[in-house]
Every structure is written in structure tokens, then in C-alpha cells.
Design a protein around this motif. Structure first.
Motif, short mmCIF file in Angstrom:
data_model
loop_
_atom_site.label_atom_id
_atom_site.label_comp_id
_atom_site.label_asym_id
_atom_site.label_seq_id
_atom_site.Cartn_x
_atom_site.Cartn_y
_atom_site.Cartn_z
N MET A 200 0.84 -1.19 0.00
CA MET A 200 0.00 0.00 0.00
C MET A 200 0.89 1.25 0.00
O MET A 200 1.83 1.35 0.77
CB MET A 200 -0.89 -0.02 1.23
CG MET A 200 -1.75 1.18 1.37
SD MET A 200 -3.38 0.67 1.87
CE MET A 200 -4.20 2.20 1.78
N ILE A 201 0.56 2.18 -0.83
CA ILE A 201 1.32 3.42 -0.95
C ILE A 201 0.85 4.38 0.14
O ILE A 201 -0.34 4.65 0.27
CB ILE A 201 1.13 4.05 -2.35
CG1 ILE A 201 1.62 3.08 -3.42
CG2 ILE A 201 1.86 5.37 -2.44
CD1 ILE A 201 1.33 3.55 -4.83
N GLU A 202 1.82 4.91 0.91
CA GLU A 202 1.47 5.80 2.02
C GLU A 202 0.92 7.13 1.53
O GLU A 202 -0.12 7.59 1.97
CB GLU A 202 2.71 6.03 2.89
CG GLU A 202 2.40 6.77 4.17
CD GLU A 202 3.60 6.81 5.07
OE1 GLU A 202 3.89 7.90 5.59
OE2 GLU A 202 4.24 5.78 5.25
N ASN A 203 1.62 7.78 0.61
CA ASN A 203 1.17 9.05 0.02
C ASN A 203 1.07 8.88 -1.48
O ASN A 203 2.04 9.09 -2.20
CB ASN A 203 2.15 10.18 0.35
CG ASN A 203 2.16 10.52 1.82
OD1 ASN A 203 1.14 10.45 2.47
ND2 ASN A 203 3.33 10.85 2.34
N PRO A 204 -0.10 8.50 -2.00
CA PRO A 204 -0.21 8.30 -3.46
C PRO A 204 -0.02 9.62 -4.20
O PRO A 204 -0.39 10.69 -3.71
CB PRO A 204 -1.62 7.75 -3.65
CG PRO A 204 -2.36 8.09 -2.42
CD PRO A 204 -1.36 8.23 -1.31
N PRO A 205 0.56 9.55 -5.41
CA PRO A 205 0.78 10.77 -6.20
C PRO A 205 -0.54 11.35 -6.69
O PRO A 205 -1.54 10.65 -6.78
CB PRO A 205 1.63 10.29 -7.37
CG PRO A 205 1.29 8.84 -7.49
CD PRO A 205 1.02 8.36 -6.09
N PRO A 206 -0.57 12.64 -7.02
CA PRO A 206 -1.80 13.24 -7.56
C PRO A 206 -2.13 12.68 -8.94
O PRO A 206 -1.27 12.12 -9.62
CB PRO A 206 -1.47 14.73 -7.63
CG PRO A 206 0.00 14.80 -7.65
CD PRO A 206 0.51 13.62 -6.90
N CYS A 207 -3.35 12.84 -9.33
CA CYS A 207 -3.83 12.34 -10.62
C CYS A 207 -3.08 13.05 -11.76
O CYS A 207 -2.99 14.28 -11.77
CB CYS A 207 -5.34 12.59 -10.74
SG CYS A 207 -6.01 12.12 -12.34
N PRO A 208 -2.55 12.30 -12.74
CA PRO A 208 -1.85 12.93 -13.86
C PRO A 208 -2.78 13.66 -14.82
O PRO A 208 -2.34 14.51 -15.58
CB PRO A 208 -1.15 11.77 -14.56
CG PRO A 208 -1.87 10.55 -14.13
CD PRO A 208 -2.46 10.84 -12.78
#
Length: 119
Positions: A1-9
Motif C-alpha cells: 500500500m502506498i502511504e502518500n499516493p501521487p496526484p492524478c496525472p
């Protein structure tokens, strides 16, 4: 699980979440794989992504190695495979020549990213 997912491209929404192996944007519904987020983010920002013959992303100032022998007009001997080229510049060249550089013994020239490998 990603702790801080990146913003939507696509829409730059910060509230993305992880669903199975994909990241999902709740605002626009865009789904993408986490590994794609680096190159998609650069393309969405208007940056051109240039990759070498192996798939590594190239940047200005990188050093590369020529992976196959190249013929050079006006020279009896061409550039040998394994020649190291330092301090490349990425440019919008002609016919796919997207690297501007200086090769020792040959001077300034443009190379295709498909014939070099990141050093």
C-alpha cells in the motif's frame, strides 16, 4: 500500500487512492498503474520524456555510452560501440536525433536516443 499516493496525472486531484494494483482518481475517474505515474506526470506537465535503448529516462547532463558502431559522413572511421559521451543535451532534433553532444575525436553532433545507453 502506498502511504502518500501521487496526484492524478489528468486533473491533478490530490485525493487519489489505491484499488488493487491501480491508483484511482475520485474526481475524474482516471485509473493508472503506479509505475506509470512518473512518465505520465512529466508528459502531462508538458515535458518530453526521452528514453535510451534500454528504457532508462535520459536528462540533460547525463553521460551515455554508444551501444552500436555508427558511421559518420566525412570520416574514414566511425564512432565505435562503447564510446562514452558526457554532458548530453536533449533537443527537438530532426529525424529522431534528440541528443546534442560532443564526441571526443569527432566534435559536436546529434545522436538518436535509440543508439545510446545511460552510463
Amino acid at each position: 500500500m502506498i502511504e502518500n499516493p501521487p496526484p492524478c496525472p489528468k486533473c491533478s486531484c490530490e485525493y487519489t487512492y489505491e484499488m488493487n494494483a491501480l491508483l484511482v482518481c475520485p474526481e475524474c475517474g482516471h485509473e493508472w498503474a503506479p509505475a506509470e505515474s512518473d512518465t505520465e506526470g512529466a508528459e502531462a506537465a508538458g515535458e518530453r520524456v526521452v528514453k535510451d535503448s534500454v528504457g532508462n529516462v535520459l536528462r540533460d547532463g547525463d553521460s551515455v555510452v554508444v551501444v552500436k558502431a555508427l558511421k559518420v559522413k566525412g570520416s574514414p572511421s566511425g564512432i565505435k560501440a562503447g564510446t562514452k559521451v558526457r554532458s548530453i543535451r536533449l533537443v527537438d532534433g530532426v529525424d529522431g536525433h534528440d541528443i546534442d553532444c560532443k564526441v571526443d575525436g569527432f566534435g559536436a553532433m546529434q545522436l538518436k536516443s535509440s543508439v545510446v545507453k545511460k552510463a
